[in-house]
Design an enzyme around this catalytic site. Structure first.
Site, PDB file in Angstrom:
ATOM      1  N   HIS A 262       0.855  -1.203   0.000  1.00  0.00           N
ATOM      2  CA  HIS A 262       0.000   0.000   0.000  1.00  0.00           C
ATOM      3  C   HIS A 262       0.887   1.248   0.000  1.00  0.00           C
ATOM      4  CE1 HIS A 262      -3.471   2.437   0.573  1.00  0.00           C
ATOM      5  NE2 HIS A 262      -3.774   2.187   1.818  1.00  0.00           N
ATOM      6  N   HIS A 301      -2.436  -2.047  -9.745  1.00  0.00           N
ATOM      7  CA  HIS A 301      -3.423  -1.441  -8.853  1.00  0.00           C
ATOM      8  C   HIS A 301      -4.672  -2.307  -8.860  1.00  0.00           C
ATOM      9  CE1 HIS A 301      -5.969   1.616  -6.986  1.00  0.00           C
ATOM     10  NE2 HIS A 301      -4.843   2.208  -6.647  1.00  0.00           N
ATOM     11  N   ASP A 357       2.655   5.560  -6.723  1.00  0.00           N
ATOM     12  CA  ASP A 357       3.921   5.423  -5.981  1.00  0.00           C
ATOM     13  C   ASP A 357       5.145   5.291  -6.870  1.00  0.00           C
ATOM     14  OD1 ASP A 357       1.875   3.601  -3.862  1.00  0.00           O
ATOM     15  OD2 ASP A 357       2.910   5.426  -3.267  1.00  0.00           O
TER      16      ASP A 357
HETATM   17  C1  SDX Z   1      -1.528   2.248  -3.379  1.00  0.00           C
HETATM   18  O1  SDX Z   1      -6.186   0.866  -3.323  1.00  0.00           O
HETATM   19  C2  SDX Z   1      -5.732   2.045  -3.509  1.00  0.00           C
HETATM   20  O2  SDX Z   1      -6.411   2.941  -3.941  1.00  0.00           O
HETATM   21  C3  SDX Z   1      -4.307   2.261  -3.044  1.00  0.00           C
HETATM   22  C4  SDX Z   1      -3.665   3.578  -3.426  1.00  0.00           C
HETATM   23  C5  SDX Z   1      -4.261   4.724  -2.673  1.00  0.00           C
HETATM   24  O3  SDX Z   1      -4.202   5.856  -3.164  1.00  0.00           O
HETATM   25  O4  SDX Z   1      -4.721   4.511  -1.520  1.00  0.00           O
HETATM   26  O5  SDX Z   1      -3.810   3.780  -4.812  1.00  0.00           O
HETATM   27  C6  SDX Z   1      -2.179   3.558  -3.090  1.00  0.00           C
HETATM   28  O6  SDX Z   1      -1.473   1.423  -2.508  1.00  0.00           O
HETATM   29  C7  SDX Z   1      -1.027   1.982  -4.765  1.00  0.00           C
HETATM   30  C8  SDX Z   1      -0.453   0.525  -4.925  1.00  0.00           C
HETATM   31  C9  SDX Z   1       0.968   0.543  -4.360  1.00  0.00           C
HETATM   32  N1  SDX Z   1       1.513  -0.807  -4.299  1.00  0.00           N
HETATM   33  C10 SDX Z   1       2.485  -1.201  -5.163  1.00  0.00           C
HETATM   34  O7  SDX Z   1       2.904  -0.530  -6.104  1.00  0.00           O
HETATM   35  C11 SDX Z   1       3.064  -2.570  -4.853  1.00  0.00           C
HETATM   36  C12 SDX Z   1       3.230  -3.360  -6.141  1.00  0.00           C
HETATM   37  N2  SDX Z   1       1.876  -3.622  -6.655  1.00  0.00           N
HETATM   38  C13 SDX Z   1       1.285  -4.900  -6.350  1.00  0.00           C
HETATM   39  O8  SDX Z   1       1.644  -5.482  -5.152  1.00  0.00           O
HETATM   40  C14 SDX Z   1      -0.187  -5.009  -6.755  1.00  0.00           C
HETATM   41  O9  SDX Z   1      -0.291  -4.519  -8.025  1.00  0.00           O
HETATM   42  C15 SDX Z   1      -1.235  -4.359  -5.875  1.00  0.00           C
HETATM   43  C16 SDX Z   1      -1.112  -4.761  -4.444  1.00  0.00           C
HETATM   44  C17 SDX Z   1      -1.152  -2.890  -5.978  1.00  0.00           C
HETATM   45  C18 SDX Z   1      -2.596  -4.809  -6.400  1.00  0.00           C
HETATM   46  O10 SDX Z   1      -2.648  -6.166  -6.235  1.00  0.00           O
HETATM   47  P1  SDX Z   1      -3.943  -7.016  -6.634  1.00  0.00           P
HETATM   48  O11 SDX Z   1      -5.032  -6.146  -7.123  1.00  0.00           O
HETATM   49  O12 SDX Z   1      -4.234  -7.935  -5.503  1.00  0.00           O
HETATM   50  O13 SDX Z   1      -3.466  -7.784  -7.905  1.00  0.00           O
HETATM   51  P2  SDX Z   1      -2.817  -9.224  -7.849  1.00  0.00           P
HETATM   52  O14 SDX Z   1      -1.769  -9.284  -6.796  1.00  0.00           O
HETATM   53  O15 SDX Z   1      -3.922 -10.201  -7.830  1.00  0.00           O
HETATM   54  O16 SDX Z   1      -2.046  -9.242  -9.257  1.00  0.00           O
HETATM   55  C19 SDX Z   1      -2.654  -9.736 -10.435  1.00  0.00           C
HETATM   56  C20 SDX Z   1      -1.505 -10.336 -11.236  1.00  0.00           C
HETATM   57  C21 SDX Z   1      -0.702 -11.373 -10.450  1.00  0.00           C
HETATM   58  O17 SDX Z   1      -0.086 -12.212 -11.427  1.00  0.00           O
HETATM   59  P3  SDX Z   1      -0.693 -13.732 -11.595  1.00  0.00           P
HETATM   60  O18 SDX Z   1      -0.773 -14.349 -10.214  1.00  0.00           O
HETATM   61  O19 SDX Z   1      -2.081 -13.494 -12.208  1.00  0.00           O
HETATM   62  O20 SDX Z   1       0.253 -14.410 -12.512  1.00  0.00           O
HETATM   63  O21 SDX Z   1      -0.540  -9.292 -11.536  1.00  0.00           O
HETATM   64  C22 SDX Z   1       0.702  -9.586 -10.906  1.00  0.00           C
HETATM   65  C23 SDX Z   1       0.402 -10.593  -9.797  1.00  0.00           C
HETATM   66  O22 SDX Z   1       1.568 -11.368  -9.532  1.00  0.00           O
HETATM   67  N3  SDX Z   1       1.184  -8.321 -10.346  1.00  0.00           N
HETATM   68  C24 SDX Z   1       2.422  -7.864 -10.476  1.00  0.00           C
HETATM   69  C25 SDX Z   1       2.426  -6.612  -9.864  1.00  0.00           C
HETATM   70  N4  SDX Z   1       1.205  -6.339  -9.366  1.00  0.00           N
HETATM   71  C26 SDX Z   1       0.436  -7.407  -9.667  1.00  0.00           C
HETATM   72  N5  SDX Z   1       3.519  -8.434 -11.073  1.00  0.00           N
HETATM   73  C27 SDX Z   1       4.636  -7.668 -11.026  1.00  0.00           C
HETATM   74  N6  SDX Z   1       4.706  -6.443 -10.449  1.00  0.00           N
HETATM   75  C28 SDX Z   1       3.633  -5.896  -9.858  1.00  0.00           C
HETATM   76  N7  SDX Z   1       3.715  -4.687  -9.300  1.00  0.00           N
END
Ligand code: SDX
Length: 423
Positions: A262, A301, A357
């Site tokens: 997050h 996201h 971010d």
């Molecule tokens: C914020 O919710 C909000 O509004 C939050 C926010 C706010 O203003 O409050 O916008 C702020 O928290 C932004 C997000 C910051 N976090 C990151 O940048 C961390 C990296 N991102 C990921 O951890 C992920 O994208 C999330 C946590 C942001 C979202 O995760 P989800 O929606 O649970 O998606 P998922 O994990 O189910 O991913 C779907 C697929 C997966 O691959 P498969 O299992 O289908 O093969 O996408 C892949 C994930 O492995 N994936 C990524 C990835 N994010 C998702 N692969 C590589 N790099 C990434 N960043």
């Protein structure tokens, strides 16, 4: 014609038809079919936990609006305190309302000397500023016991004003402590962002804050102010639903924001870019992520399946900051990483784009903030979002204490086993 949805329980043939509004139907439909029915929805991917009129996001189109105003217009024409007023009150302030709001916030920035002298001294010298911040917010509430009276409008309004006004002072206090620097008191003759930068970085009487950096700080505050039902805001609402005071609820929200998935992602993104070290290493790094070794921090996201509109604005603003501070060398790596990822099917198929971010840390670093402060910089502006949702929940008659059910898949009843009979 009113839209409806019909659910049929094939076990009994019983069916129920309920209204569908904006793609949302009431869970009472399930209870009507069978009171013991439960919808299994880990992480709430398909759950609307509340009705809200504060922030609207369209993930597919990459749209973000605060009380209907597009973030792009607010970023260009507004200020953080004006946006804070909008989020809290639902309308942009008149000039006299804004003047009073600015005055009131600026004149509530002081914190009790016991916070600055005794409370903060209890931390280890290298305590993480975000861990300090989470604790400091809860501790601040103990100076205002009347904050428990959350249904007293005057008192809640005063606590909201105090929290918005004091979080920059708390944040600067955490930083100055962890840097071994003397605290700098708030200066009521400065604007909100300028005062924060002054409390953070003032080293002598000749210290000045470049107005271009003040403007960039204010922009970053605006962009982080609210984001509907994100993890931190959900934590805020869950704690608010038990009728806890706003300081305790905000401490919980700040704890959720602290997580690397997050608000901790801005810190993780800079660490990732630093680890990559050169644009020559980008391809290999992307390959390792695709092979399942780690994530692209600052990418992806839960809602945005398009470019996060905030990331686009921050990316542009970075150049204005670099005009003053000099370019952050990590920018080239970030640009190359975005370029490689956005042309790679692994990321395209998963709709992974830069989020808020990905670029924000580059500006924070150029402004002189240490990486450990980045999540605190997210928490400062998000305070108004959290408090707007706190207030909205208390006024929502449909809300009760949050208490979800579960799908029990543990063992069935069994008798106690004497210790000499256990494996
Ligand atoms: C914020 O919710 C909000 O509004 C939050 C926010 C706010 O203003 O409050 O916008 C702020 O928290 C932004 C997000 C910051 N976090 C990151 O940048 C961390 C990296 N991102 C990921 O951890 C992920 O994208 C999330 C946590 C942001 C979202 O995760 P989800 O929606 O649970 O998606 P998922 O994990 O189910 O991913 C779907 C697929 C997966 O691959 P498969 O299992 O289908 O093969 O996408 C892949 C994930 O492995 N994936 C990524 C990835 N994010 C998702 N692969 C590589 N790099 C990434 N960043």
């Amino acid at each position: 014609m009113a839209e409806t949805i019909t659910i049929i329980d094939d076990r009994t043939g019983k069916k129920v038809t309920v209204p569908l509004r904006d793609g949302v139907f009431p869970s009472s439909a399930l209870r009507e079919l069978d009171p013991d029915l439960r919808m299994y929805d880990p992480a709430f991917l398909s759950t609307a936990a509340c009705e809200s009129s504060i922030t609207y996001i369209d993930g597919e189109a990459g749209i973000l609006r605060y009380r209907g105003y597009p973030i792009e217009q607010l970023a260009e024409k507004s200020t953080y305190l004006e946006v804070a007023y909008l989020l809290l009150n639902g309308e942009l302030p008149t000039s006299s309302e804004l003047e009073k709001w600015n005055y009131d916030v600026i004149h509530h920035t002081m914190i009790h000397e016991n916070m600055r002298k005794r409370f903060v001294d209890g931390f280890h010298y290298d305590a993480h500023p975000m861990g300090m911040f989470v604790s400091a917010v809860a501790a601040l509430g103990t100076f205002y016991p009347e904050s428990k009276d959350i249904f007293n409008p005057g008192s809640l309004e005063k606590q909201i004003l105090r929290l918005i006004a004091k979080v920059p002072t708390l944040a600067a206090m955490c930083y100055r402590f962890s840097s071994g620097l003397p605290f700098v008191s708030p200066n009521n003759s400065m604007s909100y962002p300028e005062n924060f930068l002054n409390m953070m970085f003032r080293l002598g009487d000749d210290h000045t804050v470049d107005p271009r950096l003040t403007k960039a700080m204010d922009l970053l505050f605006m962009l982080h102010a609210d984001h509907e039902q994100n993890c931190g805001t959900t934590a805020m609402r869950v704690v608010a639903s038990s009728h806890a005071d706003p300081y305790s609820a905000m401490s919980a929200a700040s704890s959720a924001l602290y997580g690397p998935l997050h608000g901790g992602a801005n810190e993780a993104a800079i660490n990732m870019l630093t680890e990559i070290g050169s644009i020559d290493n980008v391809e290999a790094f992307v390959k390792s992520v695709k092979a399942g070794h780690g994530k692209l921090q600052g990418f992806g996201h839960r809602v945005y399946k398009n470019y996060d509109p905030r990331a686009a604005i921050i990316k542009k603003a970075a150049y204005d900051v670099f005009d003053v501070t000099g370019k952050n060398p990590l920018l080239d790596i970030a640009l190359k990483l975005e370029d490689v990822a956005l042309s790679d099917d692994y990321f395209i198929s998963r709709k992974l784009y830069p989020n808020v971010d990905f670029y924000s840390g580059l500006i924070y670093q150029a402004l002189g903030f240490p990486i450990e402060m980045f999540t605190v910089l997210f928490a400062i502006p998000r305070t108004v979002g959290w408090l707007s949702h706190f207030s909205e929940l208390l006024k929502d008659d449909a809300q009760k204490i949050s208490r979800p059910r579960q799908w029990y898949t543990g063992v069935d009843k069994r008798d106690y086993l004497a210790i000499n009979k256990r494996q």
